[in-house]
Design a protein around this motif. Structure first.
Motif, mmCIF file in Angstrom:
data_model
loop_
_atom_site.group_PDB
_atom_site.id
_atom_site.type_symbol
_atom_site.label_atom_id
_atom_site.label_comp_id
_atom_site.label_asym_id
_atom_site.label_seq_id
_atom_site.Cartn_x
_atom_site.Cartn_y
_atom_site.Cartn_z
ATOM 1 N N PRO A 178 0.813 -1.227 0.000
ATOM 2 C CA PRO A 178 0.000 0.000 0.000
ATOM 3 C C PRO A 178 0.841 1.270 0.000
ATOM 4 O O PRO A 178 0.408 2.292 -0.534
ATOM 5 C CB PRO A 178 -0.840 -0.105 1.282
ATOM 6 N N SER A 179 2.028 1.240 0.584
ATOM 7 C CA SER A 179 2.846 2.457 0.588
ATOM 8 C C SER A 179 3.223 2.855 -0.832
ATOM 9 O O SER A 179 3.164 4.046 -1.185
ATOM 10 C CB SER A 179 4.100 2.275 1.447
ATOM 11 N N ALA A 180 3.587 1.886 -1.669
ATOM 12 C CA ALA A 180 3.928 2.206 -3.059
ATOM 13 C C ALA A 180 2.687 2.684 -3.812
ATOM 14 O O ALA A 180 2.748 3.644 -4.589
ATOM 15 C CB ALA A 180 4.532 0.989 -3.753
ATOM 16 N N SER A 185 8.068 15.272 -2.599
ATOM 17 C CA SER A 185 8.042 15.121 -1.133
ATOM 18 C C SER A 185 6.650 14.773 -0.627
ATOM 19 O O SER A 185 6.505 13.946 0.277
ATOM 20 C CB SER A 185 8.584 16.376 -0.440
ATOM 21 N N ALA A 186 5.604 15.364 -1.201
ATOM 22 C CA ALA A 186 4.244 15.047 -0.746
ATOM 23 C C ALA A 186 3.890 13.603 -1.120
ATOM 24 O O ALA A 186 3.264 12.888 -0.332
ATOM 25 C CB ALA A 186 3.231 16.022 -1.341
ATOM 26 N N SER A 187 4.307 13.164 -2.294
ATOM 27 C CA SER A 187 3.993 11.798 -2.724
ATOM 28 C C SER A 187 4.703 10.771 -1.844
ATOM 29 O O SER A 187 4.103 9.780 -1.410
ATOM 30 C CB SER A 187 4.417 11.596 -4.187
ATOM 31 N N VAL A 188 5.994 11.002 -1.587
ATOM 32 C CA VAL A 188 6.747 10.092 -0.719
ATOM 33 C C VAL A 188 6.124 10.088 0.680
ATOM 34 O O VAL A 188 5.986 9.032 1.306
ATOM 35 C CB VAL A 188 8.235 10.501 -0.660
ATOM 36 N N ALA A 189 5.711 11.261 1.154
ATOM 37 C CA ALA A 189 5.095 11.351 2.478
ATOM 38 C C ALA A 189 3.834 10.492 2.563
ATOM 39 O O ALA A 189 3.584 9.838 3.582
ATOM 40 C CB ALA A 189 4.771 12.805 2.813
ATOM 41 N N ALA A 190 3.042 10.480 1.496
ATOM 42 C CA ALA A 190 1.830 9.646 1.503
ATOM 43 C C ALA A 190 2.199 8.174 1.642
ATOM 44 O O ALA A 190 1.483 7.391 2.275
ATOM 45 C CB ALA A 190 1.009 9.881 0.236
ATOM 46 N N MET A 230 3.149 7.560 5.280
ATOM 47 C CA MET A 230 1.942 7.535 6.109
ATOM 48 C C MET A 230 1.233 6.183 6.082
ATOM 49 O O MET A 230 0.356 5.920 6.909
ATOM 50 C CB MET A 230 0.973 8.625 5.659
ATOM 51 N N SER A 231 1.588 5.346 5.090
ATOM 52 C CA SER A 231 0.962 4.025 4.967
ATOM 53 C C SER A 231 1.681 2.964 5.784
ATOM 54 O O SER A 231 1.284 1.790 5.759
ATOM 55 C CB SER A 231 0.956 3.582 3.500
ATOM 56 N N ILE A 232 2.755 3.341 6.466
ATOM 57 C CA ILE A 232 3.510 2.361 7.259
ATOM 58 C C ILE A 232 2.957 2.360 8.677
ATOM 59 O O ILE A 232 3.259 3.242 9.480
ATOM 60 C CB ILE A 232 5.022 2.668 7.197
ATOM 61 N N ASN A 233 2.103 1.400 8.941
ATOM 62 C CA ASN A 233 1.358 1.341 10.194
ATOM 63 C C ASN A 233 1.152 -0.107 10.602
ATOM 64 O O ASN A 233 1.691 -1.012 9.964
ATOM 65 C CB ASN A 233 -0.020 2.003 9.987
ATOM 66 N N ARG A 279 -8.311 5.858 1.168
ATOM 67 C CA ARG A 279 -8.674 4.476 1.520
ATOM 68 C C ARG A 279 -7.435 3.577 1.605
ATOM 69 O O ARG A 279 -7.354 2.709 2.475
ATOM 70 C CB ARG A 279 -9.653 3.910 0.494
ATOM 71 N N THR A 280 -6.482 3.774 0.700
ATOM 72 C CA THR A 280 -5.274 2.955 0.723
ATOM 73 C C THR A 280 -4.521 3.168 2.035
ATOM 74 O O THR A 280 -4.091 2.206 2.690
ATOM 75 C CB THR A 280 -4.372 3.297 -0.476
ATOM 76 N N VAL A 281 -4.359 4.417 2.429
ATOM 77 C CA VAL A 281 -3.667 4.715 3.679
ATOM 78 C C VAL A 281 -4.488 4.187 4.868
ATOM 79 O O VAL A 281 -3.946 3.575 5.791
ATOM 80 C CB VAL A 281 -3.385 6.230 3.805
ATOM 81 N N ALA A 282 -5.807 4.375 4.819
ATOM 82 C CA ALA A 282 -6.659 3.892 5.914
ATOM 83 C C ALA A 282 -6.560 2.380 6.073
ATOM 84 O O ALA A 282 -6.598 1.857 7.194
ATOM 85 C CB ALA A 282 -8.115 4.298 5.662
#
Lengths: 263, 263, 263, 263
Positions: free
Chosen positions: B75-77, B91-96, B99-102, C81-84
């Motif tokens: 999901p991070s990719a 930077s915003a794209s990489v940040a998203a 944010m998926s690393i949970n 949704r992907t991040v969620a």
């Protein structure tokens, strides 16, 4: 007879091949890379498509080490801490720091490389000397309200990281026209009485350009390195500070391990 | 007489000391670190406060290399590419992606380490054998709807990164009670007919725990490593794909460099 | 004698005054605004500095309602949704959606307004007729590889929101040169055989320009409205779906309340 | 014979139905909603699935207006401005602000609602009086190091928004057991000499609970409202301030329109 319906959204990637029990980055088995190449070399591989030689691999590590952190002064550290102080997760807080790496913070890497390209191209096109071209370009920039990226620093008059990077790049034999042009810009500034030495961003921009990196991923090197510093800042904020504190961007000091030398 | 007014928001940090012409990370001059330690060792330093020995430094690099990318499946990719496809900055794209690393992606590192702690503590407290304790703990988890983190993988039945990590950890002499417990969990699963081998996240969790890392920064290791892969994905999205495309999370394949061995 | 030391970082804001037991937005006591103006009117106030009249306030609400959601098709919904699905918090997931509102998604609002300004300015400068100027500008754009923003839609050939917005704008008496120019562009497209009607972004861009909004905050209207939709999508993802699912960007359908009319 | 291959990743959503030339939110044609319901009512619809009556719609607008901004003091405004000052886009800057809405900032809405549920449930289960139950619960909280969310404020001793919200809720006839319990908590605090009046977050939490909102979307109301304030802050930062300034979290003041009354 049945027809095969093609998915118009099918797509391909050149980065990593994932098969059951096999992960290959740019063709190399990841288990073979592990333990045999440094992370800096692996970063070079994933961004460029080829493994660097050992000296360049070591230079890549040095570039990453040079940018790992710059204390509590940069906006990326302050943004990450501000978000962390609200109770955000580690990943969201670090992401807020990454989002702060733009034109005005870290962006000098790419900008400097692009401006040096302009200078180098002009030398080739006009046949004029490097210093003459730089004088003209700097005058043009001044006239149009632009400024040269990667020179001068808010805190350092003589950035300790620049000299070290150029030393290591020299050892690796990678100093080319971009480093030469960067040094010439510094010299032209000096001869007109301006003390604007190459800073760490300018040095990295020149080196990545001499190594052949695309402009578009140059600031990415800074993001990769700084993520480590941001993880440390977010963790420190969460463990040493109270939630919702007012994070003063100026009035902070260092109370960590005293200065020491390598073992 | 004038009084000195103290700023109640004044604060301190233990990470990096910034002085004019001097940057020191955890006490070490950054220019001295550059070229002398790998990035993996510098990451250890900034997160732990001390430099690792050379073997552990190399293990740190191997851990970072193991997590640098996992293709277009995570999901991070996909999140980073989705944001990039709208015209967002690097930077915003990489940040998203970060944010998926949970909990459900990368989070098995920390979770596995915590669960192994539970097992190890129980052994100490009860004096029972490791395998007996694991059987009890796994039964308790099953009863309460939990599952052991860091075992099994959606794609790999035998994660190639795990064996390599343990091999390198063994060479570095760092395998301790956490790696032992992780291997025992795998064995207990196997003896009950379940093929749930330790995956790369579980292996990293066990190793970081044996190295003495705090739980809170463990997933940070994954973020640091994966930022490199995310930069590559975002750049590929921007250069090879059209804006606003429908990014299929399944129907993608690898068309990069064919498999090759290290030089 | 004591000197007063001025803080060079002291700064001011024109948006909201915070005093103990008093919050005033652009001069208006917030408790007085509550219950007396709609949220759309308050958005106008905070972005423009003045309260709108009642009709324009209602138009602001209609603009916000028009952009509240567009189902599961846009990248903002898919990114959120992907991040969620990785276990991220509500705020981090919604933020990933907001980060997707850029040039290629939502950005047509600002771009369309800027391009219409070009057309209107050209009419004033040259004294030529509106349609003639548009033909010239469209030809210039085509020649330079640009395209007019805010016209045509991937799904809708006749966007139901556009007609309604213009109807309400007409009632509020705010249709001015921008709406006129937008309608003329649609007409010029049609006369050359192209069916590229004004879409909802183009309509909002024209209306906000006629209302006098700065370009820089125009896409902000879309962000404000869409945050509501993103909260709904993230909550639905968390409550109806499993973590780490493969989110197909195409193969989804609606299974909510059947079509119904207002009470 | 051909078989139909089902996509295992096919999925459904209950929020918005998108058909060519038709957008329907929770069953209602969006063009019909536009101009007929306020944005607050549309937010209620998208989060709850049903349209509110007119009075509740107006209350929803009042809740959104109450949270539209709180000046430069909250971490969300500071994080958004810090990111904006690096040259980030409007959407990335606003997203950094949204990411700051968590447990310690905005989170009191959900937390207060959950804690009031505990109190109300205890009253039902034990048959004890409301004030007695609250005394017990507050004592238990104190013993376990927790504190009641939604009471007291760093700046306001008597939050002007709370009284107004309860007044409007009373008019809408929606004050139920949650508002009753919140007022009782305030009373119990006061009788033990603590001046901890309900703050705006606590009031919104009680009201949303009485309206029947799910806990999980409650803080979403705050995000929707505050996005407007964040757009204003980011735009002001970009237009009135220099890049990379040191953003003092305390030393700022208001220099906007003087206090004025509604027309």
């Amino acid at each position: 007879m049945s027809e095969t319906k093609t998915n118009p959204n099918s797509w391909t990637t050149e980065i990593t091949d994932i098969q059951p029990n096999r992960v290959a980055v740019r063709g190399y088995d990841i288990a073979r890379l592990m333990g045999n190449v440094s992370f800096g070399a692996a970063v070079y591989l994933i961004l460029r498509g080829e493994l660097p030689d050992e000296k360049i691999g070591r230079l890549m590590d040095a570039i990453l080490v040079s940018s790992i952190d710059h204390g509590a002064t940069p906006p990326s550290a302050l943004a990450a801490r501000t978000v962390a102080s609200t109770g955000a997760s580690l990943s969201a807080s670090v992401a807020a720091g990454i989002m702060s790496i733009n034109e005005s913070h870290g962006g000098a890497i790419e900008n400097c490389a692009r401006q040096l390209t302009l200078i180098i191209t002009r030398v080739h096109e006009t046949g004029s000397g490097l210093d003459d071209v730089i004088e003209t370009v700097l005058a043009e920039m001044k006239a149009s309200g632009q400024r040269m990226s990667g020179f001068g620093h808010r805190i350092h008059t003589d950035d300790p990281r620049t000299a070290r990077l150029f030393e290591l790049a020299d050892e690796a034999g990678v100093c080319g026209p971009y480093v030469e042009a960067a040094l010439a810009v510094e010299r032209v500034f000096a001869s007109s009485g301006k003390r604007l030495p190459i800073n760490v961003d300018g040095a990295i921009g020149a080196l990545l350009a001499d190594l052949g990196f695309d402009y578009e991923v140059m600031n990415g090197m800074f993001m990769i390195a700084r993520t480590a510093g941001l993880v440390a800042h977010v963790n420190e904020e969460k463990t040493r500070q109270k939630p919702m504190r007012k994070i003063d961007p100026v009035d902070h000091s260092y109370d960590g391990h005293p200065a020491r030398d390598l073992p």
